[in-house]
Design a protein around this motif. Structure first.
Motif, PDB file in Angstrom:
ATOM      1  N   GLU A 257      28.838  -1.460  66.615  1.00  0.00           N
ATOM      2  CA  GLU A 257      28.836  -2.618  67.520  1.00  0.00           C
ATOM      3  C   GLU A 257      30.067  -3.502  67.365  1.00  0.00           C
ATOM      4  O   GLU A 257      30.356  -4.311  68.244  1.00  0.00           O
ATOM      5  CB  GLU A 257      27.551  -3.447  67.368  1.00  0.00           C
ATOM      6  N   GLN A 258      30.849  -3.333  66.314  1.00  0.00           N
ATOM      7  CA  GLN A 258      32.066  -4.119  66.127  1.00  0.00           C
ATOM      8  C   GLN A 258      33.319  -3.340  66.528  1.00  0.00           C
ATOM      9  O   GLN A 258      34.421  -3.868  66.425  1.00  0.00           O
ATOM     10  CB  GLN A 258      32.184  -4.565  64.668  1.00  0.00           C
ATOM     11  N   SER A 259      33.171  -2.133  67.023  1.00  0.00           N
ATOM     12  CA  SER A 259      34.331  -1.302  67.340  1.00  0.00           C
ATOM     13  C   SER A 259      35.142  -1.846  68.513  1.00  0.00           C
ATOM     14  O   SER A 259      36.356  -1.645  68.564  1.00  0.00           O
ATOM     15  CB  SER A 259      33.907   0.139  67.612  1.00  0.00           C
ATOM     16  N   ARG A 260      34.507  -2.551  69.426  1.00  0.00           N
ATOM     17  CA  ARG A 260      35.224  -3.081  70.591  1.00  0.00           C
ATOM     18  C   ARG A 260      36.356  -4.018  70.167  1.00  0.00           C
ATOM     19  O   ARG A 260      37.476  -3.944  70.678  1.00  0.00           O
ATOM     20  CB  ARG A 260      34.270  -3.781  71.549  1.00  0.00           C
ATOM     21  N   GLU A 261      36.080  -4.882  69.213  1.00  0.00           N
ATOM     22  CA  GLU A 261      37.084  -5.833  68.734  1.00  0.00           C
ATOM     23  C   GLU A 261      38.274  -5.105  68.095  1.00  0.00           C
ATOM     24  O   GLU A 261      39.431  -5.450  68.335  1.00  0.00           O
ATOM     25  CB  GLU A 261      36.456  -6.794  67.729  1.00  0.00           C
ATOM     26  N   VAL A 262      37.995  -4.084  67.308  1.00  0.00           N
ATOM     27  CA  VAL A 262      39.053  -3.310  66.672  1.00  0.00           C
ATOM     28  C   VAL A 262      39.903  -2.613  67.734  1.00  0.00           C
ATOM     29  O   VAL A 262      41.139  -2.641  67.677  1.00  0.00           O
ATOM     30  CB  VAL A 262      38.475  -2.281  65.679  1.00  0.00           C
ATOM     31  N   LYS A 263      39.273  -2.015  68.718  1.00  0.00           N
ATOM     32  CA  LYS A 263      40.012  -1.318  69.776  1.00  0.00           C
ATOM     33  C   LYS A 263      40.863  -2.284  70.591  1.00  0.00           C
ATOM     34  O   LYS A 263      41.968  -1.933  71.016  1.00  0.00           O
ATOM     35  CB  LYS A 263      39.048  -0.541  70.667  1.00  0.00           C
ATOM     36  N   GLU A 264      40.395  -3.502  70.797  1.00  0.00           N
ATOM     37  CA  GLU A 264      41.198  -4.511  71.499  1.00  0.00           C
ATOM     38  C   GLU A 264      42.463  -4.833  70.698  1.00  0.00           C
ATOM     39  O   GLU A 264      43.540  -4.961  71.273  1.00  0.00           O
ATOM     40  CB  GLU A 264      40.382  -5.777  71.735  1.00  0.00           C
ATOM     41  N   ILE A 265      42.331  -4.944  69.390  1.00  0.00           N
ATOM     42  CA  ILE A 265      43.501  -5.207  68.539  1.00  0.00           C
ATOM     43  C   ILE A 265      44.427  -3.997  68.551  1.00  0.00           C
ATOM     44  O   ILE A 265      45.651  -4.147  68.667  1.00  0.00           O
ATOM     45  CB  ILE A 265      43.053  -5.579  67.108  1.00  0.00           C
ATOM     46  N   TYR A 266      43.877  -2.787  68.476  1.00  0.00           N
ATOM     47  CA  TYR A 266      44.700  -1.576  68.564  1.00  0.00           C
ATOM     48  C   TYR A 266      45.485  -1.576  69.879  1.00  0.00           C
ATOM     49  O   TYR A 266      46.679  -1.300  69.894  1.00  0.00           O
ATOM     50  CB  TYR A 266      43.831  -0.323  68.503  1.00  0.00           C
ATOM     51  N   ASP A 267      44.808  -1.872  70.986  1.00  0.00           N
ATOM     52  CA  ASP A 267      45.468  -1.880  72.296  1.00  0.00           C
ATOM     53  C   ASP A 267      46.608  -2.895  72.337  1.00  0.00           C
ATOM     54  O   ASP A 267      47.683  -2.619  72.878  1.00  0.00           O
ATOM     55  CB  ASP A 267      44.463  -2.201  73.402  1.00  0.00           C
ATOM     56  N   ARG A 268      46.368  -4.055  71.788  1.00  0.00           N
ATOM     57  CA  ARG A 268      47.365  -5.128  71.793  1.00  0.00           C
ATOM     58  C   ARG A 268      48.647  -4.705  71.071  1.00  0.00           C
ATOM     59  O   ARG A 268      49.738  -5.139  71.423  1.00  0.00           O
ATOM     60  CB  ARG A 268      46.765  -6.374  71.139  1.00  0.00           C
ATOM     61  N   HIS A 269      48.526  -3.841  70.080  1.00  0.00           N
ATOM     62  CA  HIS A 269      49.669  -3.418  69.284  1.00  0.00           C
ATOM     63  C   HIS A 269      50.159  -2.014  69.640  1.00  0.00           C
ATOM     64  O   HIS A 269      51.065  -1.496  68.977  1.00  0.00           O
ATOM     65  CB  HIS A 269      49.318  -3.462  67.795  1.00  0.00           C
ATOM     66  N   GLY A 270      49.585  -1.385  70.634  1.00  0.00           N
ATOM     67  CA  GLY A 270      50.036  -0.056  71.063  1.00  0.00           C
ATOM     68  C   GLY A 270      49.580   1.070  70.158  1.00  0.00           C
ATOM     69  O   GLY A 270      50.217   2.131  70.116  1.00  0.00           O
TER      70      GLY A 270
END
Length: 64
Positions: free
Chosen positions: A48-61
């Motif tokens: 359930e916390q994976s969305r936040e991690v993926k948003e940070i990954y996206d922000r940094h490419g």
């Protein structure tokens, strides 16, 4: 249940910036793993916390 959220980075500075953002989001440093040889970053968190991690990954490419 925890799961690994893995991403591939281009260089170590990119991985360090991602780690700083993850820790800024109150994810404990001991749950963040950087494998320089494989150029992978992994975070062990409940699904359930994976969305936040993926948003940070996206922000940094970071690709996942």
């Amino acid at each position: 249940m925890s799961k690994a959220i893995s991403g591939k980075f281009q260089n170590i500075d990119q991985a360090r910036n991602v780690r700083e953002d993850l820790m800024g989001s109150e994810i404990p440093q001991e749950l963040i793993y950087i494998d320089e040889e494989e150029q992978m970053i992994r975070v062990m968190l409940p699904e359930e916390q994976s969305r936040e991690v993926k948003e940070i990954y996206d922000r940094h490419g970071i690709t996942y």
